[in-house]
Design a protein around this motif. Structure first.
Motif, short mmCIF file in Angstrom:
data_model
loop_
_atom_site.label_atom_id
_atom_site.label_comp_id
_atom_site.label_asym_id
_atom_site.label_seq_id
_atom_site.Cartn_x
_atom_site.Cartn_y
_atom_site.Cartn_z
N ILE A 1 0.00 -0.69 0.35
CA ILE A 1 0.44 -0.26 0.26
C ILE A 1 0.57 1.32 -0.24
O ILE A 1 0.81 2.62 -1.11
CB ILE A 1 -1.01 -0.17 1.39
N SER B 1 1.97 1.77 -3.09
CA SER B 1 1.11 2.38 -4.43
C SER B 1 0.22 3.28 -3.82
O SER B 1 0.29 4.35 -4.90
CB SER B 1 0.00 1.11 -3.63
N VAL B 2 0.02 4.15 -2.91
CA VAL B 2 -0.67 5.82 -2.88
C VAL B 2 0.57 6.78 -2.95
O VAL B 2 0.66 7.65 -3.59
CB VAL B 2 -0.73 5.66 -1.18
N LEU C 1 0.50 6.59 -6.66
CA LEU C 1 -0.70 7.48 -7.06
C LEU C 1 -0.67 8.96 -7.20
O LEU C 1 -0.94 9.73 -8.21
CB LEU C 1 -1.94 7.06 -6.54
N GLY C 2 0.23 9.31 -6.14
CA GLY C 2 0.27 11.18 -6.00
C GLY C 2 1.11 11.03 -6.92
O GLY C 2 0.53 12.82 -7.02
N TYR D 1 1.84 11.51 2.37
CA TYR D 1 1.73 10.49 1.20
C TYR D 1 1.75 8.83 1.53
O TYR D 1 1.41 7.36 2.09
CB TYR D 1 1.99 9.57 -0.66
N MET E 1 -0.34 8.47 4.83
CA MET E 1 -1.41 7.95 4.48
C MET E 1 -1.57 6.12 4.26
O MET E 1 -2.65 6.12 4.59
CB MET E 1 -2.02 8.83 3.33
N GLY E 2 0.03 6.30 3.63
CA GLY E 2 -0.28 4.93 3.14
C GLY E 2 -0.18 3.73 4.12
O GLY E 2 -0.78 2.45 3.72
N PHE F 1 -3.11 3.27 6.26
CA PHE F 1 -4.40 2.61 5.68
C PHE F 1 -4.00 0.97 5.93
O PHE F 1 -5.11 -0.27 5.93
CB PHE F 1 -4.27 2.68 3.60
N ILE G 1 -10.82 4.80 0.02
CA ILE G 1 -10.51 4.86 -1.34
C ILE G 1 -11.44 5.77 -2.15
O ILE G 1 -10.78 6.68 -2.83
CB ILE G 1 -11.16 3.80 -2.38
N LEU H 1 -8.91 9.27 -1.15
CA LEU H 1 -8.10 9.14 -2.09
C LEU H 1 -8.55 9.69 -3.18
O LEU H 1 -7.41 10.39 -4.27
CB LEU H 1 -7.31 7.72 -1.79
#
Length: 185
Positions: free
Chosen positions: A21, A24-25, A28-29, A67, A70-71, A74, A94, A97
């Motif tokens: 995660i 990945s987060v 994506l950011g 980020y 946050m990841g 999560f 989700i 985000l």
């Protein structure tokens, strides 16, 4: 057979979630920022900047840290199998985000400060809901999200000031001058 996992198994589960995660987060950011346009664009450079606008390098550093936090938060929630609020917390994260990732393409890509302000207001509400749910699942997850909330509230104030200092500089106005870039998603 009903058996609780050992503390070691719970930690291992959270670490496995985090290994997937967190990157990945962060990715994506990064992609949202790159695909949405940047602060180096001619359009953004022409905008009047608010007095509270930090040095541009600040954004990359702060967002990378946020980020990652946050990841990790999560991942903690995803690994909390026993929590009744887990499912709603995952859905809220989700959705939140997705709205977070939409801001850069709206502000920099579409060059629409007003719509970006609307997006960030929605983001503020969704972040608060997500954090409340995270606290119900695991206190640490909620705590990890608090710096993010502080930053997006600051970003909301910044967006508002950009809107006030630059009336009529959204994409529709810029297209007439030939100075706009538009991205279709």
């Amino acid at each position: 057979m009903n058996r609780l996992a050992s503390p070691g198994q719970l930690r291992a589960s959270m670490i496995r979630w985090a290994l997937f995660i967190v990157p990945s987060v962060m990715l994506l950011g990064f992609l949202s920022g790159q695909l949405g346009g940047t602060a180096q664009s001619q359009w953004f450079q022409s905008l009047a900047k608010p007095g509270i606008y930090p040095p541009p390098a600040t954004f990359g550093i702060v967002w990378s840290i946020l980020y990652a936090m946050m990841g990790f938060a999560f991942a903690i929630v995803c690994a909390a199998w026993g929590s009744t609020a887990r499912r709603w917390a995952i859905v809220a994260f989700i959705v939140h985000l997705a709205v977070n990732l939409a801001w850069s393409p709206v502000f920099f890509g579409k060059q629409d400060i007003q719509l970006a302000f609307t997006v960030i207001l929605v983001l503020d509400v969704l972040a608060i809901i997500t954090i409340m749910l995270f606290f119900r699942v695991r206190k640490l997850a909620g705590l990890l999200m608090l710096p993010y909330l502080a930053w997006i509230i600051f970003a909301t104030a910044l967006n508002w000031q950009f809107l006030q200092l630059n009336p009529g500089t959204d994409q529709a106005e810029a297209v007439e001058d030939g100075a706009a870039q538009s991205y279709e998603f």
